[in-house]
Design a protein around this motif. Structure first.
Motif, PDB file in Angstrom:
ATOM      1  N   HIS A 289      45.654  26.798  50.292  1.00  0.00           N
ATOM      2  CA  HIS A 289      44.314  26.377  49.890  1.00  0.00           C
ATOM      3  C   HIS A 289      44.377  25.298  48.815  1.00  0.00           C
ATOM      4  N   LEU A 290      45.494  25.239  48.114  1.00  0.00           N
ATOM      5  CA  LEU A 290      45.678  24.248  47.062  1.00  0.00           C
ATOM      6  C   LEU A 290      47.176  24.047  46.871  1.00  0.00           C
ATOM      7  N   VAL A 291      47.568  22.815  46.569  1.00  0.00           N
ATOM      8  CA  VAL A 291      48.982  22.472  46.411  1.00  0.00           C
ATOM      9  C   VAL A 291      49.187  21.827  45.047  1.00  0.00           C
ATOM     10  N   VAL A 292      50.228  22.248  44.351  1.00  0.00           N
ATOM     11  CA  VAL A 292      50.665  21.580  43.119  1.00  0.00           C
ATOM     12  C   VAL A 292      51.981  20.894  43.446  1.00  0.00           C
ATOM     13  N   ALA A 293      52.036  19.570  43.231  1.00  0.00           N
ATOM     14  CA  ALA A 293      53.205  18.833  43.695  1.00  0.00           C
ATOM     15  C   ALA A 293      53.395  17.547  42.901  1.00  0.00           C
TER      16      ALA A 293
ATOM     17  N   ARG B 110      41.849  36.024  50.509  1.00  0.00           N
ATOM     18  CA  ARG B 110      43.020  35.742  49.690  1.00  0.00           C
ATOM     19  C   ARG B 110      43.264  34.244  49.676  1.00  0.00           C
ATOM     20  N   LEU B 111      43.652  33.734  48.528  1.00  0.00           N
ATOM     21  CA  LEU B 111      43.887  32.312  48.343  1.00  0.00           C
ATOM     22  C   LEU B 111      45.383  32.062  48.167  1.00  0.00           C
ATOM     23  N   ARG B 112      45.855  30.982  48.746  1.00  0.00           N
ATOM     24  CA  ARG B 112      47.288  30.683  48.679  1.00  0.00           C
ATOM     25  C   ARG B 112      47.508  29.369  47.938  1.00  0.00           C
ATOM     26  N   LEU B 113      48.382  29.430  46.939  1.00  0.00           N
ATOM     27  CA  LEU B 113      48.772  28.266  46.150  1.00  0.00           C
ATOM     28  C   LEU B 113      50.199  27.896  46.513  1.00  0.00           C
ATOM     29  N   LEU B 114      50.392  26.667  46.963  1.00  0.00           N
ATOM     30  CA  LEU B 114      51.724  26.165  47.273  1.00  0.00           C
ATOM     31  C   LEU B 114      52.178  25.242  46.147  1.00  0.00           C
ATOM     32  N   VAL B 115      53.391  25.455  45.668  1.00  0.00           N
ATOM     33  CA  VAL B 115      53.964  24.629  44.601  1.00  0.00           C
ATOM     34  C   VAL B 115      55.262  24.039  45.127  1.00  0.00           C
TER      35      VAL B 115
ATOM     36  N   ALA C  40      45.032  18.861  46.273  1.00  0.00           N
ATOM     37  CA  ALA C  40      46.251  18.986  45.474  1.00  0.00           C
ATOM     38  C   ALA C  40      46.001  18.666  44.015  1.00  0.00           C
ATOM     39  N   ILE C  41      46.848  19.235  43.184  1.00  0.00           N
ATOM     40  CA  ILE C  41      46.992  18.829  41.791  1.00  0.00           C
ATOM     41  C   ILE C  41      48.329  18.120  41.716  1.00  0.00           C
ATOM     42  N   LEU C  42      48.300  16.831  41.439  1.00  0.00           N
ATOM     43  CA  LEU C  42      49.483  15.990  41.510  1.00  0.00           C
ATOM     44  C   LEU C  42      49.998  15.649  40.113  1.00  0.00           C
ATOM     45  N   VAL C  43      51.303  15.778  39.952  1.00  0.00           N
ATOM     46  CA  VAL C  43      51.967  15.479  38.679  1.00  0.00           C
ATOM     47  C   VAL C  43      52.995  14.391  38.949  1.00  0.00           C
ATOM     48  N   PRO C  44      52.629  13.122  38.769  1.00  0.00           N
ATOM     49  CA  PRO C  44      53.554  12.034  39.098  1.00  0.00           C
ATOM     50  C   PRO C  44      54.853  12.117  38.291  1.00  0.00           C
ATOM     51  N   LEU C  45      55.944  11.794  38.962  1.00  0.00           N
ATOM     52  CA  LEU C  45      57.236  11.727  38.294  1.00  0.00           C
ATOM     53  C   LEU C  45      57.235  10.527  37.355  1.00  0.00           C
ATOM     54  N   PRO C  46      57.363  10.717  36.046  1.00  0.00           N
ATOM     55  CA  PRO C  46      57.185   9.600  35.111  1.00  0.00           C
ATOM     56  C   PRO C  46      58.282   8.547  35.181  1.00  0.00           C
TER      57      PRO C  46
ATOM     58  N   VAL D 167      51.186  33.098  45.728  1.00  0.00           N
ATOM     59  CA  VAL D 167      51.858  31.848  45.384  1.00  0.00           C
ATOM     60  C   VAL D 167      53.101  31.687  46.252  1.00  0.00           C
ATOM     61  N   VAL D 168      53.249  30.503  46.812  1.00  0.00           N
ATOM     62  CA  VAL D 168      54.475  30.121  47.513  1.00  0.00           C
ATOM     63  C   VAL D 168      55.066  28.965  46.720  1.00  0.00           C
ATOM     64  N   HIS D 169      56.231  29.184  46.121  1.00  0.00           N
ATOM     65  CA  HIS D 169      56.778  28.238  45.149  1.00  0.00           C
ATOM     66  C   HIS D 169      58.168  27.791  45.573  1.00  0.00           C
ATOM     67  N   GLN D 170      58.304  26.492  45.819  1.00  0.00           N
ATOM     68  CA  GLN D 170      59.613  25.924  46.092  1.00  0.00           C
ATOM     69  C   GLN D 170      60.222  25.484  44.770  1.00  0.00           C
TER      70      GLN D 170
END
Length: 358
Positions: A256-260, A180-185, A277-283, A216-219
């Motif tokens: 296993h992977l983080v989106v942040a 099982r794979l876990r994605l943290l957001v 991680a997959i990073l989305v900079p705050l513009p 998925v674990v999503h904050q």
């Protein structure tokens, strides 16, 4: 006595708190100067004497506020000088943010050894203002922008101090072949609306075989929780959604992977823990520093950076599948992130402070 001067955001307060613990372990007493925002973080600086410093920011309040901001800074400077005459610090360490300005100006005016620490890949405004005058500059990235040429000789790469729980996460093995794979957001303590809307839609676009293995674990913010819960359920994905996780380092260690976002503390924690991680900079971040933070991690292979205007569900789904669907690539990204981590950042920074104070 060492004075720590820090702005009231988590990005400033957490590394200052970690340094305070390291200095205390070396038998040094510490005094914190911050604003009222800096006092709101539970568990930080417990038992450490604190002084609320009056200051102001033109960037926050606008040019019309310049006279009142200057008056506030001068009041803070006067109060800091009075405090320093009383407690007689051996050094002043600034972590950026406008509440750090009066304390550092007071230290400089009293010829005390002064050091600034920059958490981001770009020097912030207060640190840029003070960099030409302080005795030492500590950076978190090998290449930090906006350091004036004469400051290179006074610059030391220390890394960004992280909490002990994050360092403990570094020892947790990374298994890219897990059943099982876990994605943290996580968009930070307040969540990020764009992550809350895009990520569940992107997850629904993943192949069914991948979704069947995904947790998925999503904050995310409470007002978005019901819509996210519905979207994940429709995609057949198990999701844990909360506005706040008390032990985010443990969640990161299990991921296993983080989106942040790409704030300084987030990137430091990801690299110390060794999580891709997959990073989305705050513009709207000042000087677009989150883009520089993300580029540093992405350039080493530990992250993918997606600018917010390009952060569409299809783009994110492709990035998720490229790693979650390829264990070898995922393991390589985790190793690259791990290689960037600086778990000894607090010790390195404390060494620099002690050398300066001596």
């Amino acid at each position: 006595m060492i004075v720590l001067a820090a702005g009231g955001t988590g990005g400033h307060m957490v590394p200052a708190h970690v340094l305070a613990g390291e200095l205390a372990a070396r038998g040094q007493s510490v005094h914190l100067g911050t604003d009222t925002r800096g006092l709101r973080f539970p568990g930080l600086f417990e038992g450490v004497p604190r002084t609320v410093v009056e200051s102001g920011s033109v960037a926050r309040s606008g040019l019309l506020s310049l006279p009142s901001v200057a008056f506030s800074v001068l009041k803070g400077l006067s109060a800091a000088r009075a405090l320093f005459r009383d407690i007689r610090p051996r050094a002043v360490v600034g972590f950026g943010g406008y509440p750090a300005l009066p304390g550092l100006l007071a230290g400089l005016s009293m010829r005390l050894p002064c050091l600034i620490h920059e958490q981001n890949a770009v020097l912030g405004r207060v640190n840029r203002l003070l960099a030409p005058r302080v005795a030492a500059i500590a950076t978190s990235y090998p290449q930090a922008r906006r350091i004036e040429p004469g400051g290179a000789a006074r610059t030391t790469l220390t890394g960004n101090p992280v909490r002990a729980a994050v360092i403990a996460a570094r020892a947790v093995p990374f298994d890219a072949h897990a059943a099982r794979l876990r994605l943290l957001v996580t968009g930070g303590s307040q969540g990020a609306k764009v992550l809350n809307s895009v990520v569940p839609t992107a997850v629904a676009l993943l192949p069914e075989t991948l979704r069947a293995r995904l947790d998925v674990v999503h904050q995310g913010r409470d007002e978005d929780a019901e819509a996210m819960r519905t979207a994940y359920a429709a995609a057949g994905v198990t999701a844990t959604i909360r506005a706040y996780f008390e032990d985010l380092p443990s969640e990161m260690a299990a991921a296993h992977l983080v989106v942040a976002r790409a704030g300084a503390s987030t990137v430091a924690e990801l690299t110390v823990a060794g999580r891709p991680a997959i990073l989305v900079p705050l513009p709207i971040a000042a000087d677009d520093h989150q883009t520089d933070n993300a580029r540093a991690m992405a350039g080493a292979g530990g992250a993918v950076m997606i600018a917010q205007p390009d952060f569409a569900p299809s783009r994110l789904a492709a990035a998720l599948e490229a790693w979650l669907g390829n264990p070898a690539a995922l393991a390589a990204a985790a190793a690259a992130a791990h290689g960037l981590g600086r778990p000894d950042a607090a010790a390195r920074l404390a060494d620099l402070v002690m050398d300066l104070a001596a």
